[in-house]
Design an enzyme around this catalytic site. Structure first.
Site, PDB file in Angstrom:
ATOM      1  N   GLU A 174      -7.312  -1.553  -3.950  1.00  0.00           N
ATOM      2  CA  GLU A 174      -8.042  -1.452  -2.828  1.00  0.00           C
ATOM      3  C   GLU A 174      -9.271  -0.828  -3.300  1.00  0.00           C
ATOM      4  O   GLU A 174      -9.453  -0.171  -3.188  1.00  0.00           O
ATOM      5  CB  GLU A 174      -7.072  -0.441  -2.350  1.00  0.00           C
ATOM      6  CG  GLU A 174      -7.280  -0.471  -0.683  1.00  0.00           C
ATOM      7  CD  GLU A 174      -6.186   0.254  -0.067  1.00  0.00           C
ATOM      8  OE1 GLU A 174      -5.990   0.487   1.912  1.00  0.00           O
ATOM      9  OE2 GLU A 174      -5.136   1.109  -0.677  1.00  0.00           O
ATOM     10  N   GLU A 210       0.170   5.321  -6.403  1.00  0.00           N
ATOM     11  CA  GLU A 210      -0.889   5.507  -6.680  1.00  0.00           C
ATOM     12  C   GLU A 210      -1.842   7.091  -7.650  1.00  0.00           C
ATOM     13  O   GLU A 210      -0.643   7.350  -7.879  1.00  0.00           O
ATOM     14  CB  GLU A 210      -1.487   6.556  -5.283  1.00  0.00           C
ATOM     15  CG  GLU A 210      -1.408   5.491  -4.111  1.00  0.00           C
ATOM     16  CD  GLU A 210      -1.718   5.861  -3.042  1.00  0.00           C
ATOM     17  OE1 GLU A 210      -2.924   7.364  -3.076  1.00  0.00           O
ATOM     18  OE2 GLU A 210      -1.097   4.994  -1.632  1.00  0.00           O
ATOM     19  N   ASP A 233       4.219   2.589   1.984  1.00  0.00           N
ATOM     20  CA  ASP A 233       4.516   3.631   3.505  1.00  0.00           C
ATOM     21  C   ASP A 233       2.871   3.078   4.368  1.00  0.00           C
ATOM     22  O   ASP A 233       3.206   4.074   5.192  1.00  0.00           O
ATOM     23  CB  ASP A 233       3.852   5.202   1.978  1.00  0.00           C
ATOM     24  CG  ASP A 233       2.054   5.138   2.010  1.00  0.00           C
ATOM     25  OD1 ASP A 233       1.756   3.775   1.808  1.00  0.00           O
ATOM     26  OD2 ASP A 233       2.471   6.131   0.853  1.00  0.00           O
ATOM     27  N   SER A 234       1.798   3.031   4.062  1.00  0.00           N
ATOM     28  CA  SER A 234       1.472   1.879   5.037  1.00  0.00           C
ATOM     29  C   SER A 234       2.458   2.254   6.815  1.00  0.00           C
ATOM     30  O   SER A 234       2.017   2.137   7.632  1.00  0.00           O
ATOM     31  CB  SER A 234       0.833   0.768   5.538  1.00  0.00           C
ATOM     32  OG  SER A 234       1.601  -0.302   5.527  1.00  0.00           O
ATOM     33  N   LYS A 237       5.889   1.219  -7.001  1.00  0.00           N
ATOM     34  CA  LYS A 237       4.532   1.468  -7.037  1.00  0.00           C
ATOM     35  C   LYS A 237       3.769   3.064  -6.737  1.00  0.00           C
ATOM     36  O   LYS A 237       4.670   3.336  -5.337  1.00  0.00           O
ATOM     37  CB  LYS A 237       3.993   0.512  -5.534  1.00  0.00           C
ATOM     38  CG  LYS A 237       2.292   0.678  -5.634  1.00  0.00           C
ATOM     39  CD  LYS A 237       2.286  -0.096  -5.032  1.00  0.00           C
ATOM     40  CE  LYS A 237       1.848  -0.020  -2.719  1.00  0.00           C
ATOM     41  NZ  LYS A 237       0.717   1.643  -3.228  1.00  0.00           N
ATOM     42  N   ASP A 260       6.951   1.294  -2.385  1.00  0.00           N
ATOM     43  CA  ASP A 260       6.131   2.550  -2.161  1.00  0.00           C
ATOM     44  C   ASP A 260       6.655   4.212  -2.858  1.00  0.00           C
ATOM     45  O   ASP A 260       7.568   4.516  -1.694  1.00  0.00           O
ATOM     46  CB  ASP A 260       4.898   2.280  -0.669  1.00  0.00           C
ATOM     47  CG  ASP A 260       3.800   2.254  -1.564  1.00  0.00           C
ATOM     48  OD1 ASP A 260       3.334   1.701  -2.948  1.00  0.00           O
ATOM     49  OD2 ASP A 260       2.984   1.580  -0.699  1.00  0.00           O
TER      50      ASP A 260
END
Length: 260
Positions: free
Chosen positions: A178, A111, A42-43, A109, A81
């Protein structure tokens, strides 16, 4: 690469190389250059859409980019993501994860740690492969001031370690760490059965990931210390990607100066 092969890498001490991709051309190039994992991050909110953070990325965005990247990949494991607000509860997460899988992802993925217990249980029980993400969580960052190293003190480090163990026990397949100190990343890597993938987490992780735009020197603005421009010493993008893979595999990236 199949997700079942991930633990073989860890058991054999083989490093895992991962890069992001958001379009078919870059995905095909990276895939053919020998990267083990391709992450549709999602960057893309920042590097593709020009936003200040990842929070504006939608499921529609992720489904579009996942489909075009997945079609271009022949050998790499494809991870997508789950964007901000797409896994607020188990039911929502399962529906969204199934869409990403249907669009070509091998794994999703998300978070966070123990707060996602029910979500992860729902995904794992429905045979959806999951990648965890601890340390700096970009979806919690609103502006540039929020990009800080996590786990520097004893208490916060313990929380991250505990959450890593929880994710491992829940059946998560792989874990991104990260922006954490290298000694904490090493401790986590030695404490869990699943592979760890570092980004700003030192070389003791089982693998490394970078945003492809960063490692090619395309991204604008000041880069974090863990980013290396691999195109500086190579003549082509393909050669730069191969150099990244080699440096990761040989344990030469990141260097101590590129770690916290």
């Amino acid at each position: 690469m199949k997700h079942s092969e991930l633990n073989i890498f860890k058991e054999n001490g083989q490093k895992i190389a991962c890069l992001t991709a958001y379009d078919a051309s870059m995905a095909k190039l990276i895939d053919s250059a020998g990267v083990d994992i391709i992450l549709i991050g999602d960057s893309l909110g920042m590097v593709i859409q020009g936003a200040e953070n990842t929070r504006s990325v939608s499921m529609k965005d992720m489904l579009y980019h996942t489909e075009i990247v997945a079609k271009a990949c022949k050998q790499a494991l494809v991870i997508a993501d789950m964007p901000f607000h797409s896994y607020e509860n188990a039911q929502t997460a399962l529906a969204n994860a199934k869409e990403l899988i249907n669009n070509g992802a091998n794994m999703v993925k998300l978070e966070g740690g123990s707060e996602n217990t029910e979500v992860i249980k729902a995904l794992v029980s429905n045979d959806i492969n999951v990648c965890g993400h601890l340390g700096l969580q970009p979806q919690l960052v609103v502006d540039s001031s929020g990009y800080k190293v996590q786990g520097r003190d004893k208490d916060s480090a313990q929380i991250i370690l505990d959450n890593a163990k929880i994710l491992d026990s829940l059946g998560v397949d792989i874990l991104v760490l990260e922006c954490v100190p290298s000694n904490l990343a090493k401790s986590i890597t030695n404490s869990v059965t699943i592979p760890t993938i570092g980004i700003g987490a030192g070389k003791e992780c089982d693998g490394q990931v970078l945003v492809s735009y960063d490692m090619l020197g395309i991204s604008l603005g000041k880069q974090p210390r863990f980013v290396r421009n691999f195109l500086n010493s190579e003549n082509t993008i393909t050669a730069a990607v191969k150099a990244f893979v080699l440096e990761v595999k040989q344990g030469n990236f990141p260097a101590e100066s590129e770690s916290y």
